[in-house]
Design a protein around this motif. Structure first.
Motif, PDB file in Angstrom:
ATOM      1  N   THR A 150     -53.843  60.571 116.639  1.00 28.93           N
ATOM      2  CA  THR A 150     -53.091  61.640 115.987  1.00 28.93           C
ATOM      3  C   THR A 150     -51.790  61.057 115.456  1.00 28.93           C
ATOM      4  N   CYS A 151     -51.338  61.588 114.327  1.00 29.91           N
ATOM      5  CA  CYS A 151     -50.122  61.118 113.675  1.00 29.91           C
ATOM      6  C   CYS A 151     -49.122  62.262 113.601  1.00 29.91           C
ATOM      7  N   THR A 152     -47.855  61.942 113.857  1.00 30.87           N
ATOM      8  CA  THR A 152     -46.778  62.917 113.781  1.00 30.87           C
ATOM      9  C   THR A 152     -45.662  62.320 112.949  1.00 30.87           C
ATOM     10  N   GLY A 153     -45.272  63.013 111.883  1.00 32.05           N
ATOM     11  CA  GLY A 153     -44.238  62.493 110.993  1.00 32.05           C
ATOM     12  C   GLY A 153     -42.927  63.225 111.143  1.00 32.05           C
ATOM     13  N   THR A 154     -41.835  62.465 111.108  1.00 31.00           N
ATOM     14  CA  THR A 154     -40.493  63.014 111.081  1.00 31.00           C
ATOM     15  C   THR A 154     -39.868  62.559 109.773  1.00 31.00           C
ATOM     16  N   ASN A 155     -39.388  63.492 108.968  1.00 36.97           N
ATOM     17  CA  ASN A 155     -38.900  63.203 107.618  1.00 36.97           C
ATOM     18  C   ASN A 155     -39.977  62.526 106.784  1.00 36.97           C
ATOM     19  N   CYS A 156     -41.214  62.869 107.061  1.00 36.81           N
ATOM     20  CA  CYS A 156     -42.361  62.340 106.332  1.00 36.81           C
ATOM     21  C   CYS A 156     -43.372  63.477 106.267  1.00 36.81           C
ATOM     22  N   SER A 157     -43.615  63.982 105.070  1.00 33.21           N
ATOM     23  CA  SER A 157     -44.500  65.152 104.963  1.00 33.21           C
ATOM     24  C   SER A 157     -45.970  64.789 105.064  1.00 33.21           C
ATOM     25  N   GLU A 158     -46.301  63.520 104.808  1.00 31.12           N
ATOM     26  CA  GLU A 158     -47.701  63.116 104.820  1.00 31.12           C
ATOM     27  C   GLU A 158     -47.896  61.859 105.674  1.00 31.12           C
ATOM     28  N   CYS A 159     -47.865  62.026 106.999  1.00 27.24           N
ATOM     29  CA  CYS A 159     -48.098  60.939 107.954  1.00 27.24           C
ATOM     30  C   CYS A 159     -49.550  61.076 108.414  1.00 27.24           C
ATOM     31  N   VAL A 160     -50.408  60.179 107.917  1.00 20.81           N
ATOM     32  CA  VAL A 160     -51.846  60.318 108.145  1.00 20.81           C
ATOM     33  C   VAL A 160     -52.460  59.010 108.630  1.00 20.81           C
ATOM     34  N   PRO A 161     -53.608  59.086 109.333  1.00 16.43           N
ATOM     35  CA  PRO A 161     -54.287  57.866 109.771  1.00 16.43           C
ATOM     36  C   PRO A 161     -54.999  57.183 108.602  1.00 16.43           C
ATOM     37  N   VAL A 162     -54.870  55.875 108.546  1.00 11.43           N
ATOM     38  CA  VAL A 162     -55.581  55.060 107.563  1.00 11.43           C
ATOM     39  C   VAL A 162     -56.079  53.799 108.261  1.00 11.43           C
ATOM     40  N   ILE A 163     -57.091  53.186 107.689  1.00  8.08           N
ATOM     41  CA  ILE A 163     -57.595  51.935 108.248  1.00  8.08           C
ATOM     42  C   ILE A 163     -57.012  50.808 107.412  1.00  8.08           C
ATOM     43  N   ARG A 164     -56.158  50.016 108.037  1.00  8.04           N
ATOM     44  CA  ARG A 164     -55.513  48.882 107.387  1.00  8.04           C
ATOM     45  C   ARG A 164     -55.655  47.665 108.283  1.00  8.04           C
ATOM     46  N   LYS A 165     -56.010  46.557 107.711  1.00  9.82           N
ATOM     47  CA  LYS A 165     -56.139  45.296 108.444  1.00  9.82           C
ATOM     48  C   LYS A 165     -56.997  45.467 109.692  1.00  9.82           C
ATOM     49  N   TRP A 166     -58.124  46.138 109.532  1.00  7.66           N
ATOM     50  CA  TRP A 166     -59.137  46.299 110.563  1.00  7.66           C
ATOM     51  C   TRP A 166     -58.685  47.118 111.760  1.00  7.66           C
ATOM     52  N   VAL A 213     -56.998  51.243 112.904  1.00  7.94           N
ATOM     53  CA  VAL A 213     -56.546  52.570 112.508  1.00  7.94           C
ATOM     54  C   VAL A 213     -55.049  52.641 112.802  1.00  7.94           C
ATOM     55  N   ARG A 214     -54.284  53.021 111.799  1.00  8.60           N
ATOM     56  CA  ARG A 214     -52.834  53.134 111.918  1.00  8.60           C
ATOM     57  C   ARG A 214     -52.369  54.396 111.208  1.00  8.60           C
ATOM     58  N   ASP A 257     -45.252  58.397 113.656  1.00  9.76           N
ATOM     59  CA  ASP A 257     -45.668  57.972 114.995  1.00  9.76           C
ATOM     60  C   ASP A 257     -47.161  58.186 115.200  1.00  9.76           C
ATOM     61  N   MET A 258     -47.761  57.281 115.961  1.00 11.41           N
ATOM     62  CA  MET A 258     -49.186  57.330 116.254  1.00 11.41           C
ATOM     63  C   MET A 258     -49.397  57.489 117.753  1.00 11.41           C
ATOM     64  N   THR A 259     -50.311  58.377 118.110  1.00 14.84           N
ATOM     65  CA  THR A 259     -50.730  58.531 119.499  1.00 14.84           C
ATOM     66  C   THR A 259     -52.226  58.272 119.556  1.00 14.84           C
ATOM     67  N   SER A 260     -52.626  57.341 120.413  1.00 16.83           N
ATOM     68  CA  SER A 260     -54.040  57.018 120.580  1.00 16.83           C
ATOM     69  C   SER A 260     -54.512  57.513 121.926  1.00 16.83           C
ATOM     70  N   LYS A 261     -55.723  58.039 121.928  1.00 21.40           N
ATOM     71  CA  LYS A 261     -56.325  58.500 123.176  1.00 21.40           C
ATOM     72  C   LYS A 261     -57.724  57.915 123.252  1.00 21.40           C
ATOM     73  N   ILE A 262     -57.998  57.177 124.299  1.00 24.87           N
ATOM     74  CA  ILE A 262     -59.335  56.641 124.527  1.00 24.87           C
ATOM     75  C   ILE A 262     -60.045  57.600 125.464  1.00 24.87           C
ATOM     76  N   ILE A 263     -61.188  58.098 125.015  1.00 23.33           N
ATOM     77  CA  ILE A 263     -61.934  59.076 125.790  1.00 23.33           C
ATOM     78  C   ILE A 263     -63.108  58.365 126.440  1.00 23.33           C
ATOM     79  N   ILE A 264     -63.162  58.389 127.746  1.00 26.22           N
ATOM     80  CA  ILE A 264     -64.229  57.747 128.505  1.00 26.22           C
ATOM     81  C   ILE A 264     -65.001  58.824 129.243  1.00 26.22           C
ATOM     82  N   THR A 265     -66.313  58.812 129.108  1.00 20.95           N
ATOM     83  CA  THR A 265     -67.144  59.798 129.782  1.00 20.95           C
ATOM     84  C   THR A 265     -68.187  59.074 130.628  1.00 20.95           C
ATOM     85  N   PRO A 266     -68.737  59.744 131.623  1.00 23.76           N
ATOM     86  CA  PRO A 266     -69.734  59.098 132.469  1.00 23.76           C
ATOM     87  C   PRO A 266     -71.095  58.966 131.808  1.00 23.76           C
ATOM     88  N   TRP A 267     -71.330  59.588 130.672  1.00 26.60           N
ATOM     89  CA  TRP A 267     -72.623  59.500 130.022  1.00 26.60           C
ATOM     90  C   TRP A 267     -72.473  58.683 128.818  1.00 26.60           C
TER      91      TRP A 267
END
Length: 155
Positions: A111-127, A129-130, A145-155
């Protein structure tokens, strides 16, 4: 003591059997892969997948699927409005040319959160996600700002 262990084990097994089919049925078909190129086939399912974890007032737009070339993973990416989060990307599961979004994971969610940036979005750059600020020109005090969450499940 032995009876307690047997009962606990049986209850755990029963609970797992009840939860597992429900969790697997929550996957949403969002696209396909033809000749190595991702194609978004269901905007409605993609919107539902990206909406997960956001407030009910959040709206999703500019939805597309992109390939992260170094790992071969596909990501569903969208712009978010009406909330503090301005962009979101989730890892997709590829099953025989069908791309599925599995809200409960396993995978990566950005997820991306922008401050003083109206369009803060995820893009794939240099292999990777940023999050990037797409404003032009860039405001002098922008922050994306970027927040990453790794989701791990038992299945």
């Amino acid at each position: 003591m032995k009876n307690f262990y047997v009962i606990t084990t049986c209850l755990s097994l029963l609970l797992t059997c009840l939860i597992l089919p429900g969790a697997q049925s929550q996957s949403l078909v969002v696209g396909t892969v033809k000749n190595g190129q991702p194609i978004l086939s269901s905007v409605a399912n993609a919107t539902i997948a990206l909406q997960g974890g956001l407030t009910s007032g959040a709206t999703i737009s500019d939805i597309y699927i992109d390939l992260e070339p170094s790992s071969g993973k596909y990501f569903l990416i969208g712009t978010v409005s009406n909330t503090s989060i301005t962009g979101k990307a989730i890892e997709l599961v590829l099953e025989e040319d069908v791309l599925r979004a599995v809200p409960g994971g396993p995978g990566l969610e950005v997820t991306c959160t922008g401050t003083n940036c109206s369009e803060c979005v995820p893009v794939i750059r240099k292999w990777k996600v940023r999050c990037e600020c797409k404003d032009n020109p860039l405001p002098p005090t922008f922050q994306c700002d970027m927040t990453s969450k790794i989701i791990i499940t038992p299945w």
